[in-house]
Design a protein around this motif. Structure first.
Motif, PDB file in Angstrom:
ATOM      1  N   UNK A   1       0.838  -1.178  -0.043  1.00 48.21           N
ATOM      2  CA  UNK A   1       0.097  -0.003  -0.014  1.00 48.21           C
ATOM      3  C   UNK A   1       0.790   1.363  -0.009  1.00 48.21           C
ATOM      4  N   UNK A   2       0.341   2.301  -0.487  1.00 53.76           N
ATOM      5  CA  UNK A   2       1.199   3.479  -0.460  1.00 53.76           C
ATOM      6  C   UNK A   2       1.048   4.416   0.971  1.00 53.76           C
ATOM      7  N   UNK A   3       1.782   4.441   1.645  1.00 51.40           N
ATOM      8  CA  UNK A   3       3.176   3.991   1.490  1.00 51.40           C
ATOM      9  C   UNK A   3       3.413   2.750   2.152  1.00 51.40           C
ATOM     10  N   UNK A   4       4.525   2.088   1.476  1.00 51.96           N
ATOM     11  CA  UNK A   4       5.013   0.573   1.854  1.00 51.96           C
ATOM     12  C   UNK A   4       5.221   0.665   3.180  1.00 51.96           C
ATOM     13  N   UNK A   5       4.687  -0.301   4.293  1.00 55.43           N
ATOM     14  CA  UNK A   5       4.958  -0.219   5.546  1.00 55.43           C
ATOM     15  C   UNK A   5       5.892  -1.365   6.108  1.00 55.43           C
ATOM     16  N   UNK A   6       6.921  -1.234   6.771  1.00 53.81           N
ATOM     17  CA  UNK A   6       7.817  -2.157   7.176  1.00 53.81           C
ATOM     18  C   UNK A   6       7.446  -1.818   9.134  1.00 53.81           C
ATOM     19  N   UNK A   7       7.241  -3.146   9.488  1.00 50.10           N
ATOM     20  CA  UNK A   7       6.867  -3.056  10.999  1.00 50.10           C
ATOM     21  C   UNK A   7       7.083  -4.346  11.440  1.00 50.10           C
ATOM     22  N   UNK A   8       7.296  -4.351  13.022  1.00 53.17           N
ATOM     23  CA  UNK A   8       7.402  -5.570  13.624  1.00 53.17           C
ATOM     24  C   UNK A   8       6.433  -5.572  14.804  1.00 53.17           C
ATOM     25  N   UNK A   9       5.575  -4.710  14.668  1.00 53.75           N
ATOM     26  CA  UNK A   9       4.516  -4.567  15.712  1.00 53.75           C
ATOM     27  C   UNK A   9       3.074  -5.350  15.404  1.00 53.75           C
ATOM     28  N   UNK A  10       3.115  -6.177  14.573  1.00 56.06           N
ATOM     29  CA  UNK A  10       1.856  -6.816  14.124  1.00 56.06           C
ATOM     30  C   UNK A  10       2.046  -8.301  14.553  1.00 56.06           C
ATOM     31  N   UNK A  11       0.783  -8.754  15.005  1.00 54.43           N
ATOM     32  CA  UNK A  11       0.841 -10.283  15.110  1.00 54.43           C
ATOM     33  C   UNK A  11       0.699 -11.162  13.849  1.00 54.43           C
ATOM     34  N   UNK A  12       0.873 -12.335  13.833  1.00 50.65           N
ATOM     35  CA  UNK A  12       1.027 -13.086  12.674  1.00 50.65           C
ATOM     36  C   UNK A  12      -0.456 -13.029  11.788  1.00 50.65           C
ATOM     37  N   UNK A  13      -1.439 -12.954  12.699  1.00 52.78           N
ATOM     38  CA  UNK A  13      -2.910 -12.950  11.831  1.00 52.78           C
ATOM     39  C   UNK A  13      -3.207 -11.549  11.497  1.00 52.78           C
ATOM     40  N   UNK A  14      -2.751 -10.551  12.185  1.00 56.98           N
ATOM     41  CA  UNK A  14      -3.011  -9.171  11.708  1.00 56.98           C
ATOM     42  C   UNK A  14      -2.218  -9.226  10.475  1.00 56.98           C
ATOM     43  N   UNK A  15      -0.982  -9.433  10.346  1.00 51.98           N
ATOM     44  CA  UNK A  15      -0.039  -9.299   9.310  1.00 51.98           C
ATOM     45  C   UNK A  15      -0.796 -10.213   7.812  1.00 51.98           C
TER      46      UNK A  15
END
Length: 169
Positions: free
Chosen positions: A34-48
């Motif tokens: 998506x715009x903008x591309x998001x890099x995160x470590x704050x998501x659970x596997x299900x949310x991701x």
């Protein structure tokens, strides 16, 4: 041989659990579209998974801080981004631009209509004449389908040009 197979059957799950334990100790970073591309470590596997994110493995990650924006101007002051009156286009100049745009669009429309008439003549109501290189009937069918698609695209282009011309003052 059966002893080795039994040992392998018990050792393999143990090895997998050990490897998974090491991977889970590391931080999992997700790349979300998506715009903008998001890099995160704050998501659970299900949310991701729900967001369509993919994991990034083994890639070094650099975090950049966003540039600071200047504070908005205090009320009562004129913003530096405001257009001065000199930058406005005079009505005479705008009419000239509009007429030039109209003539360009009309020239494109004439070209598109002539190309459409050529395509329709070649298409010959779905039965174009076969060429010498079309000994294979499938090649002929492919060319007929391509001609039909070209006619459809050309008709859509003509309609778009007519819409653009009708929007002009």
């Amino acid at each position: 041989m059966s002893i080795h197979l039994r040992a392998a059957r018990y050792l393999l799950p143990a090895l997998l659990l050990a490897l998974l334990g090491e991977a889970s100790a590391q931080t999992i970073v997700y790349r979300c579209p998506g715009p903008p591309v998001l890099y995160t470590d704050a998501l659970s596997a299900k949310e991701a998974q729900e967001k369509g994110c993919r994991t990034i493995e083994g890639a070094p990650i650099t975090v950049l801080q966003p540039a600071r924006r200047p504070a908005p101007p205090a009320s009562g002051t004129v913003s530096s981004n405001a257009r001065p009156n000199e930058s406005k286009v005079e009505s005479q100049q705008q009419r000239g631009r509009d007429s030039e745009r109209r003539s360009v669009l009309q020239a494109e429309l004439r070209n598109a209509e002539s190309k459409l008439s050529e395509l329709r003549a070649e298409y010959n109501n779905g039965t174009p004449e076969r060429r010498g290189e079309e000994r294979n009937y499938q090649k002929y069918l492919d060319r007929v389908a391509e001609l039909k698609a070209s006619i459809t695209r050309q008709e859509a282009d003509i309609e778009a040009l007519k819409r653009e011309i009708s929007k002009l003052p």
